[in-house]
Every structure is written in C-alpha cells, then in structure tokens.
Design a protein around this motif. Structure first.
Motif, short mmCIF file in Angstrom:
data_model
loop_
_atom_site.label_atom_id
_atom_site.label_comp_id
_atom_site.label_asym_id
_atom_site.label_seq_id
_atom_site.Cartn_x
_atom_site.Cartn_y
_atom_site.Cartn_z
N MET A 263 0.86 -1.18 0.00
CA MET A 263 0.00 0.00 0.00
C MET A 263 0.90 1.23 0.00
O MET A 263 1.70 1.44 0.93
N LEU A 264 0.76 2.05 -1.05
CA LEU A 264 1.56 3.26 -1.20
C LEU A 264 0.68 4.48 -0.96
O LEU A 264 -0.27 4.72 -1.71
N PHE A 265 1.00 5.24 0.07
CA PHE A 265 0.29 6.48 0.37
C PHE A 265 1.21 7.65 0.01
O PHE A 265 2.32 7.75 0.54
N VAL A 266 0.74 8.53 -0.86
CA VAL A 266 1.53 9.72 -1.24
C VAL A 266 0.73 10.96 -0.87
O VAL A 266 -0.31 11.26 -1.47
N ALA A 267 1.23 11.67 0.16
CA ALA A 267 0.58 12.92 0.59
C ALA A 267 1.20 14.06 -0.20
O ALA A 267 2.30 14.52 0.12
N ASP A 268 0.51 14.51 -1.20
CA ASP A 268 1.03 15.55 -2.10
C ASP A 268 1.32 16.83 -1.32
O ASP A 268 0.48 17.34 -0.59
N GLY A 269 2.56 17.37 -1.49
CA GLY A 269 2.91 18.65 -0.88
C GLY A 269 3.20 18.60 0.61
O GLY A 269 3.23 19.65 1.26
N LEU A 270 3.43 17.40 1.18
CA LEU A 270 3.67 17.29 2.62
C LEU A 270 5.15 17.50 2.95
O LEU A 270 6.01 16.79 2.45
N ARG A 271 5.43 18.49 3.76
CA ARG A 271 6.79 18.76 4.21
C ARG A 271 7.18 17.80 5.32
O ARG A 271 6.36 17.47 6.18
N ARG B 234 14.30 15.90 -6.14
CA ARG B 234 15.14 16.72 -7.02
C ARG B 234 14.30 17.79 -7.71
O ARG B 234 13.08 17.73 -7.73
N VAL B 235 15.01 18.75 -8.28
CA VAL B 235 14.36 19.79 -9.10
C VAL B 235 13.91 19.16 -10.41
O VAL B 235 14.65 18.37 -10.99
N PRO B 236 12.73 19.48 -10.93
CA PRO B 236 11.74 20.40 -10.38
C PRO B 236 10.84 19.70 -9.37
O PRO B 236 10.40 18.58 -9.60
N THR B 237 10.57 20.35 -8.27
CA THR B 237 9.75 19.76 -7.21
C THR B 237 8.27 19.97 -7.55
O THR B 237 7.58 20.79 -6.95
N MET C 186 7.08 22.13 0.27
CA MET C 186 6.45 23.41 -0.04
C MET C 186 7.14 24.52 0.76
O MET C 186 7.56 24.31 1.90
N THR C 187 7.27 25.67 0.15
CA THR C 187 7.87 26.81 0.84
C THR C 187 6.90 27.38 1.87
O THR C 187 5.71 27.05 1.88
N ASP C 188 7.41 28.27 2.72
CA ASP C 188 6.55 28.88 3.72
C ASP C 188 5.44 29.71 3.10
O ASP C 188 4.42 29.97 3.74
N TRP C 189 5.66 30.18 1.86
CA TRP C 189 4.64 31.01 1.22
C TRP C 189 3.76 30.21 0.25
O TRP C 189 3.05 30.78 -0.57
N GLY C 190 3.82 28.88 0.34
CA GLY C 190 2.84 28.05 -0.35
C GLY C 190 3.10 27.75 -1.80
O GLY C 190 2.17 27.59 -2.57
N SER C 191 4.37 27.66 -2.19
CA SER C 191 4.67 27.30 -3.58
C SER C 191 5.77 26.24 -3.59
O SER C 191 6.38 25.94 -2.55
N HIS C 192 6.01 25.68 -4.76
CA HIS C 192 7.06 24.67 -4.90
C HIS C 192 7.49 24.62 -6.36
O HIS C 192 6.87 25.24 -7.22
N GLY C 193 8.56 23.92 -6.62
CA GLY C 193 9.08 23.82 -7.99
C GLY C 193 10.58 23.94 -8.04
O GLY C 193 11.22 23.45 -8.97
N ALA C 194 11.18 24.62 -7.04
CA ALA C 194 12.62 24.85 -7.04
C ALA C 194 13.31 23.89 -6.06
O ALA C 194 12.75 22.86 -5.69
N HIS D 193 14.72 24.48 -2.82
CA HIS D 193 14.88 24.81 -1.42
C HIS D 193 14.65 23.56 -0.57
O HIS D 193 13.80 22.73 -0.90
N PRO D 194 15.41 23.39 0.53
CA PRO D 194 15.22 22.20 1.38
C PRO D 194 13.77 21.98 1.83
O PRO D 194 13.35 20.84 2.01
N LEU D 195 13.02 23.06 2.02
CA LEU D 195 11.62 22.90 2.40
C LEU D 195 10.83 22.20 1.29
O LEU D 195 9.79 21.59 1.56
N GLU D 196 11.31 22.30 0.06
CA GLU D 196 10.64 21.65 -1.07
C GLU D 196 11.19 20.27 -1.37
O GLU D 196 10.47 19.41 -1.88
#
Length: 931
Positions: free
Chosen positions: A47-55, A89-92, A265-273, A275-278
């Motif tokens: 069973m694979l659970f993927v929580a999209d955007g979970l830091r 990895r990039v792109p996140t 996800m970054t603190d301001w609610g975006s992703h793609g680059a 950053h360690p938060l991403e």
C-alpha cells in the motif's frame, strides 16, 4: 526592421532551446532485460500512500503543546517501522515526484510542455510490472500511470478535476474522498468473488494519492491551521485504512506499507525549485519485509532536524526519492522498473542477508544494463576514432565485479557482496551520466560561437547603419572575394556530412550550422571592423578604458542582481546620483530632485520580502486609492485645459477610475470570501475577467499625446495589477511609472542641451510624431547609457515586485480573483501577465524616450538586445548540473529568465508600439497612427 526582428527571434529561440538539449535531454534508454530478485518476496501486496505537498518537518515536528500532529505515524517510527527523509530533485512538482517514486528515474524537463500530466516519453514503472494495481486520487496523477496499460491491470478511480478548488470550504474532502472509496472497495471485495480473488493475488499494489495537504498549503500556507488539521486527518485515516486492510487479509503479515510525499512546499505556499523545504519529504515504511525501529545513542547528519523533532534516539535512514521504486519492487517481488536509477536501501529490509545481497545484485545488474545500452548507442553514433569510452567501467571490470559479487554470495559473505554491488551501481550511474552528457561540450561550444557571432553582427549593424562614427571612413568593399562564401559553404557541407554519418538529431544541425551564416555576415563587414578599430585608436585610451570599465561594472551589477536583489538597490542609489555628474542638477533642479526621490523610493522594493510570504490586502487597496488620487489630479488638469478638453476624454478617465474602484472592491470581497471559506463569488470572477479584457482596449481610446497615453496605459494596467496582487507589490508599478515619467523629462533635458535640436516640448509631443524616419538622428555614446537604463529598469521590473530567480517565488494566490480551481496553464498565464505588466510600462516609457530623443527604434533596440545577450552568456557559463539541487535549480532559472526576457522584449516592443500609437474612437470611425 521586420527582417531583423525575425532573424533575432529565430536566433534567440535556438539559444533558448539549446539548454534543453545540452542539459535536459531525456535520460531514458530502451532495450534492457527485466531484472527481479530470484527469491520469494517478503510481501504479497503493498500500500503506497503519497501525501502531495507534505513537508517532512510539518509531519515529524511536535506542536506548541509538545504533541505530535501525526500520533499514528510517530508510533510507527518508534515501534513498528523505518523512517527518514526522502530527498527529491528539481523540479519539485507532482509529476516528476511521482515518476521518481514509482518509475525510479528523475523526470526530464520535456514534461514542462505537458504541464507534468501527459507522458512526453514512454517509460516503465512499478505499476506496469504488478499483477494488479488499484489507485485512487487526482485525475492528473493517476492517468499518467494508467496510460498505455495494455494488460488492463491498472484500475483508477478519481474525483472530478473541478474538485481541486483552492477556494473551497473544505479541501480535506479530496483526501476523505480517497479514504472513503478505499474502505468501500474492501467492503465490496468481500461480496464480489471476482474482485476478491484478484485482491488476494500476490504482486499487487494499492496506490492512494492524497491532494488535500498540497491544496491547503497553496490556499492557506503550510503554517496554517488548515494545513496542520489536514495532516491530522490523514494520520487518523491512515490508522483506519491499516486496520481495514489487516482485517481484510486476516492479519497474514504479508502487507507492506509506505507513506511519503512527492515534494514539499515553501513557507509562502509554492514549490518547484530546490529549497530544502521543497526537497525534504517524509518517508515511513512498515509491515512485511520492513525492519523494526532501531534505537541509537547518536546519529550524524548535517542538519539539526533530529533534535528539533525529538527523534534523535530512533535511527533515521535518508533515501533518494528514486530509491523508493526498487524498494517496492523488491518487497513484492516484481521486476525493477527498467529505467530506474534508484538504489535499494537494504538497511530498511527485515529479510535474510541472502535476500538483501540478491536484491542488491539484481539492482546492480539492472542499472548496468542501462549503462551498456547507453554506451552501445553512443558508440554506434560516433566515429570510431572519435569515441572515448568511460574508462572507469570497462567490459573487463564489469565482468570481474559481477563475478566477484556472485562468488561472495556463494561464500555467504553477504556484506562484502552488498558493498561490491553498491560500488558497481555508483560506477554505472557515473557512466550513465558520462554518456548522457557526452556531447555537452561540443554543443555548448557551438551555441557560444553563435552567441558571440550574433552579438558581433548586431554591433556591426549599429555601427554601420546608425552611427556617425563611420563618417569619413571608407567602408566600401572592393570587389567581394568569392573565397569567403565558398569557404563557408565548404565548412557547412563538412559539418552536415559529419553529423549525418553519426546519425545526430536534427537539433544538432541547427546548433552547428546556425553560427556559419552569422559569422559569414560578420566577416563580410571587415571594412566596417577596420574602420571602427581605426577610430577607436584615435580615442583617448584612459577615456576608452573608463567607459569600458563602467559598462562592465553595469553589466556585472545586473548579473549579480539575479543572485542578490539588493544589488538593484545599490544600482538605483547610483542612478540617483546621475544629475550630479552631469549638468542636469544646475539646469533642471526640480526634475533632478524628482529623479532622485523616485530612484530612492524604488530602491526600497528590492529590499522587501519575496511576494506571497506576507500578504497584506490593505496595501493593495491603498495602492488603488493612490491611483484614484492621481487620476483625480489628472482629470482636474484635463478640465482646466478647456481648449483641448472634449467629452470623450473625460468619459475615458471616469471609466478607468471606475475600473480601479471595481478592482479594489473585487480584491477586498474575494479576500474576505476566501477567508470565510465561501469560495470565489461568481460576480467577482466575471468582473475580474472583464477588467482584464478591457485593460487592453482602454488605452487605445485615449489621445496619442505622449503623457495622456502613458497615463491611460498606467491606470488600465493598474486595474488589472491590483487584481493580481497580494501585498506591497501593488505599489510597485505606480512608483516605477512615476520614475519613468521623470526619466522621459530627464532625457529631454539632456538632449535639449546637446547638439541635437528639440523644438517640441514633452507635453505637446505625440507618439505619431515618430512616423517620419528622416527625423531620426545618429547614435552617440549617451545612447548606450539609455539602452543600459532600459535593461536595468526591465530587470528591476522583475525583481522589484518581490520575485526571485526561481519558480517558487510566484504566489498562486495572486490569481484567486480570476479562478481558484487548479488549472496550471490558466494560472501560469495570469501570473505571467502579472510579471509582464511592469515590463510593458517600462517599454512604453522607452517608446516615449525614443520619440522625444529622435532615436531610431531599430538601433537602440539592437543595443538593448546586445546587453541582454551579454548577460545571457554569463548565465550560460554559470549553469550547474552538480552541487545542491538549490544551486542547480537556481542556475537553470537564471538562464531561462534572462533568455525569456530577451525574447519577450521583442514582443513587448511590438505591444508597446501598438499601445502607444494606435487610436480607437468611442464613436465614429476608428483611427490609427502607425509608426
């Protein structure tokens, strides 16, 4: 002019596209043999659970009261399974993250054109190799793994795409929908014999994609209560699903569970680059085949996460995201995905040492197969005397390592076998990277050759056609020699033949042949080059070096501003001193003071935080009020000019002011509606799109008098910009435009006291005055400064609004007045227009500068393109494919942004000409003034 624009666009599109061939070609190869571990697997199902955007930090950390947001997951970490951080990895983005987890390789950038949804290339995945797969979640994710399912063994169930609404009352319903349908599925399986027999087979996967956390992160930020509550809900539902599955299978101990995320996800609610938060996502595995928790006294990591999360006594095992695929394949005994580059984290396995060694051996052979195919393809496509093999992994060394590893397994020296296989994997991965980048230097050399050639050609065009430096110097060529064209034709034929016999892609022909006509055009102008060098030799050396150093310093400031936004502040402070180093301070003190004031005011913006981190709707409303006050002042001045006042002009001003009022109301109303979780009101949405559409038409109704038209463009642009703003950036176009108005006056003052005569006042000049080409003067050294000013203001227009040179700086909440349902292309287009509005304002001001200073638009535009190309060449050499993913992603973003700016500049120049010179009428026949 059209010819030069077309040629310039073609060349720059090639330069822009080259980065994808040089750095981002698809890593996939085909023709490998499937490999799987030749021993019974520990699990029958996964069973694979993927929580999209979970830091990772938001899942693992304790809240303010010292309690875990995910008590069930924390209990697993401490009592039942293995845990760590999965490094992406990039792109996140969602698609590349899922491809890495399920297919085991890192997505190539060709997927950008498909919005991370469709398959740009065919690839193998874990789901392809299973006996059956059932999946629930977002239609965007599930569809890409079910596409091409020839055996009809992948079953998907997804909600409607319109459910992905950032403004919905409760977006956790996206996750509850998935969990409810999974529970219903197992309940239905008890009463359906056919389904019951399928779910009791081995080699099956249940895939649950959970989008609620990502949607809440975009809508409310990861620090919000909604994001935390969504984590709590997922944790509670995980516990229930585990219980449901165990009960269904009678606690047979043959189910493996994996819980992870595709990106952070970054603190301001975006992703793609990068950053360690991403890039740091959680990874928890438990159940069949997974090792139980290991208590340790000390662990060494480069970060301080363990202490912050209070997990320093439980062994943390970090993995790369691609490692998830071979781990899942080994757990359920299916072939490893053919293109996987992941390495099994054998320390997580609770199996025999023999199984670990055999799994690692299979992993090594599977990756080695890719290396062999890649090497064979490159060898066959390269002339034998030019082929340079990867010396660290010869055929002999491959055979020796495999033979030795097999020997260790037979001798039950399993640790030595695992270590040797890991060594082989690392060598094979280095070899794959070597052959993947085999042509990089060759292609980069040709692109740089084209870059330098184009810049030289554009410079010669300026010198030859639009510069009085060549007066008195004979540039007439003698009888042109046929040797030069023949030589270039011969080189072109040779290059074509060389590429043909190596079966190179068609893009290689473009990169290799494009420099030839460019350099031919350059070398045809040898007399111009000789004349220019002769004139330079008469120029005072110190003065020449001074100008050259000043130019280099200016370009370097622009380059550094991509890394450090405060460099723009330094540049604007330096520009504020311009009147003091010229005679402007004594001749036009009031204008000079205005210039200094607005330069210093604009210098504040690059020091402000990135857009989206601290939204403030009252600043947006305040910016609208300032626009209204300015409009009232202009309307008053129009009424006082009774001789030129007409009803049509007043009506237009009032309509534009009304549009600004509507924008303020929509922004305020939408903000409060979303805060109350009532969604985007339909009326607000209609008004927003109407204002956007009208902003393109309104300026064309104003008189073509220079300042009247520019002010109309500003007010129309601001009405749209307010709708796309979330904070202080709403004030930026207003301050920028004020500086642009002053700039026009400053340039007029500069020119009035030079050798060029300017008979008209700025207030009476019309854009239509630029129709007479005979009025255009030759260029002088001061025009290089004007071109540099334009590039500097364009860069400021990008970074001054709070953007950084990264895709994660763009705040998705800025489009919520237009739409809240996830739509990447519509949202991307709106965000792009928000970025371009300040560019348009600068380009329109530049059009006014060209008119007031009687400049040739072609010559000045070529100078601007040249400065931009020099910057692009800087970033081309600074592109990295090593180091941290933050550095890699940033270096790529820099080149893409500066090349996009150069290409967009051509379109923006045309748009600025249309906005400033065309004239429509509210009544009667439309009129137009064409340059």
């Amino acid at each position: 002019m059209l010819l030069y624009i077309t040629l310039g666009l073609l060349v720059h599109f090639v330069f822009f596209a080259s980065i994808f061939d040089i750095y981002f070609t698809s890593p996939l190869v085909h023709g490998m043999t499937p490999q799987f571990t030749p021993l019974p697997p520990p699990a029958k199902r996964l069973m694979l659970f993927v929580a999209d955007g979970l830091r990772a930090d938001k899942l693992y950390e304790l809240d303010e009261d010292g309690n875990s947001r995910a008590p069930f997951v924390r209990n697993i970490i401490m009592n039942e399974g293995s845990w760590g951080i999965s490094h992406t990895r990039v792109p996140t983005e969602s698609r590349p993250g899922h491809v890495a987890m399920i297919a085991g390789f890192y997505e190539d950038v060709s997927a950008v054109a498909k919005g991370w949804k469709e398959n740009p290339v065919e690839f193998d995945s874990l789901l392809n190799e299973t006996r059956y797969t059932w999946s629930w979640g977002s239609p965007d994710i599930l569809a890409m793994f079910a596409k091409g399912d020839l055996r009809s063994h992948i079953f998907t169930e997804s909600y409607d795409a319109s459910s992905e609404d950032f403004g919905a009352h409760d977006v956790t319903k996206l996750d509850t929908w998935v969990f409810d349908h999974v529970k219903e599925f197992f309940h239905a399986a008890r009463n359906n014999q056919s389904l019951f027999s399928k779910v009791n087979e081995d080699k099956i996967v249940f895939f649950l994609h959970l989008l609620g956390i990502d949607t809440n992160g975009h809508a409310h930020r990861p620090s919000s209560r909604e994001y935390s509550d969504n984590i709590k809900l997922v944790d509670k539902e995980l516990k229930e699903i585990e219980s449901t599955v165990k009960d269904f299978y009678g606690n047979d101990g043959k189910t493996a569970f994996i819980f992870t995320a595709d990106h952070g996800m970054t603190d301001w609610g975006s992703h793609g680059a990068g950053h360690p938060l991403e890039t740091c996502t959680p990874f928890i595995a438990w159940g069949a085949g997974i090792r139980l928790p290991q208590k340790v006294s000390a662990q060494k990591f480069d970060d301080s996460y363990l202490q912050e999360w209070k997990l320093e006594n439980w062994k943390r095992q970090d993995i790369n995201q691609a490692d998830v695929a071979p781990l899942m394949a080994a757990l359920i005994g299916v072939p490893f995905p053919l293109n996987s580059v992941g390495i099994i984290p054998v320390d997580m396995l609770n199996t025999s040492d023999l199984f670990k060694a055999e799994s690692m051996f299979t992993n090594a052979v599977q990756i080695l197969e890719q290396f062999k195919v890649k090497m064979t393809q490159k060898k066959e496509a390269t002339l034998s005397f030019l082929f340079t093999p990867f010396k660290s992994l010869s055929d002999t060394k491959q055979a020796n390592i495999l033979r030795k590893a097999r020997y260790y397994i037979k001798q039950k020296k399993y640790d030595e076998a695992v270590s040797l296989c890991r060594q082989l994997i690392h060598l094979a991965l280095r070899g794959l990277a070597y052959y993947h980048t085999y042509d990089r230097f060759f292609l980069a050399f040709n692109v740089v050759l084209g870059f330098v050639g184009w810049t030289s050609y554009a410079s010669l065009l300026i010198i030859k056609s639009h510069c009085n430096l060549m007066r008195g110097v004979s540039t007439e060529a003698k009888n042109p020699s046929r040797l030069l064209p023949c030589a270039f034709v011969a080189v072109g034929v040779s290059v074509t033949f060389f590429l043909l016999i190596q079966a190179c892609p068609w893009t290689y022909y473009v990169y290799c042949l494009l420099p030839l006509p460019i350099w031919y055009a350059v070398l045809r102008e040898i007399p111009v080059i000789q004349g220019f060098v002769t004139l330079l030799s008469t120029f005072p050396p110190r003065r020449f070096l001074g100008y050259l150093l000043l130019f280099i310093l200016g370009v370097e400031v622009l380059v550094l501003s991509f890394f450090y936004r405060y460099m723009l502040t330094a540049g604007l402070v330096a520009l504020a001193a311009w009147p003091f180093i010229t005679a402007l301070w004594t001749r036009a003190k009031s204008i000079s003071l205005s210039w200094i004031f607005f330069c210093l005011l604009l210098a504040v913006f690059p020091l402000m935080p990135v857009v989206g981190r601290k939204p403030d709707i009252f600043l947006v409303v305040g910016a609208g009020l300032l626009v209204l006050l300015l409009s009232l002042f202009v309307v008053t001045s129009v009424i006082k000019r009774k001789d030129s006042f007409i009803n049509e002009e007043l009506v237009l001003h009032l309509l534009q002011m009304l549009s600004v009022v509507f924008s303020m109301c929509v922004v305020y109303g939408t903000h409060h509606s979303l805060l109350k979780k009532q969604g985007l009101p339909l009326l607000n949405q209609i008004v927003s799109w109407t204002i956007l559409a009208s902003s393109f038409v309104m300026p064309l109704l104003s008189p073509p008098v220079l300042f009247d038209r520019l002010f109309s463009i500003l007010v129309s642009s601001m009405s749209t910009y307010l709708l796309l703003s979330t904070g202080y950036e709403a004030l930026f176009p207003l301050v920028l435009s004020c500086l642009m108005f002053v700039w026009i006056h400053m340039e007029q003052e500069t020119l009035q006291h030079s050798v060029v005569s300017c008979k008209q006042k700025v207030s009476t000049i019309q854009f239509a005055c630029n129709t007479d080409a005979a009025q255009c003067r030759d260029l002088c050294l001061d025009d290089i400064r004007r071109a540099f000013f334009l590039v500097f203001f364009l860069v400021t227009a990008f970074f001054g609004t709070g953007n950084i040179a990264s895709v994660n700086s763009f705040d998705p909440s800025s489009v919520y007045c237009f739409l809240t349902v996830f739509s990447p292309f519509k949202m991307g287009a709106l965000i792009m227009w928000k970025i371009l509005i300040p560019f348009v304002l600068v380009m329109c001001a530049f059009e006014a500068v060209q008119v007031t200073t009687q400049l040739s638009s072609k010559s000045l535009f070529l100078m601007v393109i040249n400065i931009s190309d020099i910057m692009a060449l800087h970033f081309f050499f600074l592109i990295k494919d090593y180091g941290s993913w933050l550095d890699i992603g940033t270096s790529i973003s820099h080149y893409v942004i500066v090349m996009s700016m150069t290409i967009f500049m051509v379109f923006l120049n045309c748009l600025a000409q249309m906005l400033t010179t065309r004239k429509l009428s509210l009544c009667g026949r439309p009129k137009s003034h064409v340059i």
